[in-house]
Design a protein around this motif. Structure first.
Motif, PDB file in Angstrom:
ATOM      1  N   GLY A  27       0.803  -1.224   0.000  1.00 29.14           N
ATOM      2  CA  GLY A  27       0.000   0.000   0.000  1.00 29.14           C
ATOM      3  C   GLY A  27       0.832   1.267   0.000  1.00 29.14           C
ATOM      4  N   GLU A  28       0.273   2.296  -0.580  1.00 36.04           N
ATOM      5  CA  GLU A  28       0.941   3.593  -0.650  1.00 36.04           C
ATOM      6  C   GLU A  28       1.127   4.164   0.753  1.00 36.04           C
ATOM      7  OE1 GLU A  28       0.105   8.050  -2.500  1.00 36.04           O
ATOM      8  OE2 GLU A  28      -1.068   6.351  -3.232  1.00 36.04           O
ATOM      9  N   ARG A  29       2.249   4.844   0.966  1.00 37.75           N
ATOM     10  CA  ARG A  29       2.539   5.518   2.228  1.00 37.75           C
ATOM     11  C   ARG A  29       2.273   7.009   2.043  1.00 37.75           C
ATOM     12  NH1 ARG A  29       3.733   0.378   1.824  1.00 37.75           N
ATOM     13  NH2 ARG A  29       5.194  -0.492   3.277  1.00 37.75           N
ATOM     14  N   VAL A  30       1.566   7.616   3.020  1.00 34.90           N
ATOM     15  CA  VAL A  30       1.196   9.026   2.942  1.00 34.90           C
ATOM     16  C   VAL A  30       1.517   9.690   4.276  1.00 34.90           C
ATOM     17  CG1 VAL A  30      -0.716  10.641   2.624  1.00 34.90           C
ATOM     18  CG2 VAL A  30      -0.680   8.522   1.327  1.00 34.90           C
ATOM     19  N   TYR A  61      -7.813   8.676   0.976  1.00 31.65           N
ATOM     20  CA  TYR A  61      -6.903   7.851   1.775  1.00 31.65           C
ATOM     21  C   TYR A  61      -7.273   6.368   1.714  1.00 31.65           C
ATOM     22  CZ  TYR A  61      -5.259  12.297   3.462  1.00 31.65           C
ATOM     23  OH  TYR A  61      -4.731  13.565   3.525  1.00 31.65           O
ATOM     24  N   GLN A  62      -8.219   6.020   0.862  1.00 31.51           N
ATOM     25  CA  GLN A  62      -8.684   4.636   0.749  1.00 31.51           C
ATOM     26  C   GLN A  62      -7.513   3.685   0.490  1.00 31.51           C
ATOM     27  OE1 GLN A  62     -12.061   3.661   1.082  1.00 31.51           O
ATOM     28  NE2 GLN A  62     -11.082   1.680   1.265  1.00 31.51           N
ATOM     29  N   LYS A  64      -4.671   3.396   1.846  1.00 31.20           N
ATOM     30  CA  LYS A  64      -3.316   3.919   2.038  1.00 31.20           C
ATOM     31  C   LYS A  64      -2.877   3.742   3.491  1.00 31.20           C
ATOM     32  CE  LYS A  64      -3.844   7.150  -1.742  1.00 31.20           C
ATOM     33  NZ  LYS A  64      -3.880   8.534  -2.185  1.00 31.20           N
ATOM     34  N   ASN A  65      -1.582   3.814   3.687  1.00 32.77           N
ATOM     35  CA  ASN A  65      -0.981   3.767   5.017  1.00 32.77           C
ATOM     36  C   ASN A  65      -0.587   5.193   5.369  1.00 32.77           C
ATOM     37  OD1 ASN A  65      -0.955   0.808   5.313  1.00 32.77           O
ATOM     38  ND2 ASN A  65       0.399   0.925   3.547  1.00 32.77           N
ATOM     39  N   VAL A  66      -1.135   5.710   6.472  1.00 29.20           N
ATOM     40  CA  VAL A  66      -1.003   7.132   6.775  1.00 29.20           C
ATOM     41  C   VAL A  66      -0.230   7.349   8.077  1.00 29.20           C
ATOM     42  CG1 VAL A  66      -2.251   9.302   7.129  1.00 29.20           C
ATOM     43  CG2 VAL A  66      -3.228   7.531   5.646  1.00 29.20           C
ATOM     44  N   ALA A  92      -8.302   4.380   5.529  1.00 26.56           N
ATOM     45  CA  ALA A  92      -6.890   4.003   5.482  1.00 26.56           C
ATOM     46  C   ALA A  92      -6.685   2.551   5.905  1.00 26.56           C
ATOM     47  CB  ALA A  92      -6.073   4.929   6.383  1.00 26.56           C
ATOM     48  N   ASN A  93      -5.666   1.948   5.332  1.00 25.72           N
ATOM     49  CA  ASN A  93      -5.255   0.608   5.739  1.00 25.72           C
ATOM     50  C   ASN A  93      -4.653   0.649   7.138  1.00 25.72           C
ATOM     51  OD1 ASN A  93      -4.475  -2.201   5.409  1.00 25.72           O
ATOM     52  ND2 ASN A  93      -2.395  -1.418   5.195  1.00 25.72           N
TER      53      ASN A  93
END
Length: 171
Positions: A27-30, A61-62, A64-66, A92-93
């Motif tokens: 997953g994308e990091r934000v 943020y669906q 994503k890792n925040v 978020a994940n």
């Protein structure tokens, strides 16, 4: 002339290779920096912040890792981070307080906690050291503390070239 059969000694050694890269969350990091919500870059006004929370499009943020931080030297009340987590959680994940490094640590920590150490009881384990994805040092420490009580031995590297770390004493 007689030919000798070539034997892959690594394959027959009974060594289990554990690649922490397999635990990497794709997953994308934000990074969510609360500084953008500060009044004059110094204080967080509750009314303005709550309005932002209501009107922001959280669905971006669906999955994503925040990581949530405040990069400004400002006093941000604890409840503000809690409210952010409440709004991010449905989408978020993973949500953590801290920077992207701390987020990575948490993602790996959570993945390692899902490993059943009994699968490694009495086994010789090599924790692979090379990977395409960044594996934080904390993940290597976590896997070591998880497996040391059950493994026969722990090594680091590749099965053909390892650094011995631990060998269970003979009873």
């Amino acid at each position: 002339m007689e030919t000798e059969e070539i034997t892959n000694r690594v394959a027959t050694s009974g060594i289990i290779s554990l690649d922490l890269e397999d635990l990497y969350d794709q997953g994308e990091r934000v990074l969510f920096d609360i500084k953008d919500n500060l009044f004059q870059g110094m204080i967080l006004r509750e009314k303005d912040f709550r309005e932002f929370l209501k009107s922001n499009e959280w669905s971006v943020y669906q999955g994503k890792n925040v990581a949530i931080i405040c990069s400004e030297d400002a006093i941000v009340p604890t409840w503000a981070y809690m409210l952010l987590a409440i709004h991010l959680e449905p989408y978020a994940n993973k949500v953590v307080f801290g920077d992207l490094g701390q987020l990575e640590d948490k993602l790996f920590s959570d993945a390692i906690q899902k490993i059943n150490p009994e699968e490694y009881r009495g086994k010789r384990v090599v924790v692979k050291g090379c990977s395409k994805f960044p594996v934080p040092i904390s993940a290597y420490v976590d896997i070591t503390t998880l497996l040391k009580p059950v493994a026969q031995s722990l090594m680091f590297g590749e099965p053909c070239s390892t650094v011995p770390l631990y060998k269970k004493p003979k009873a």
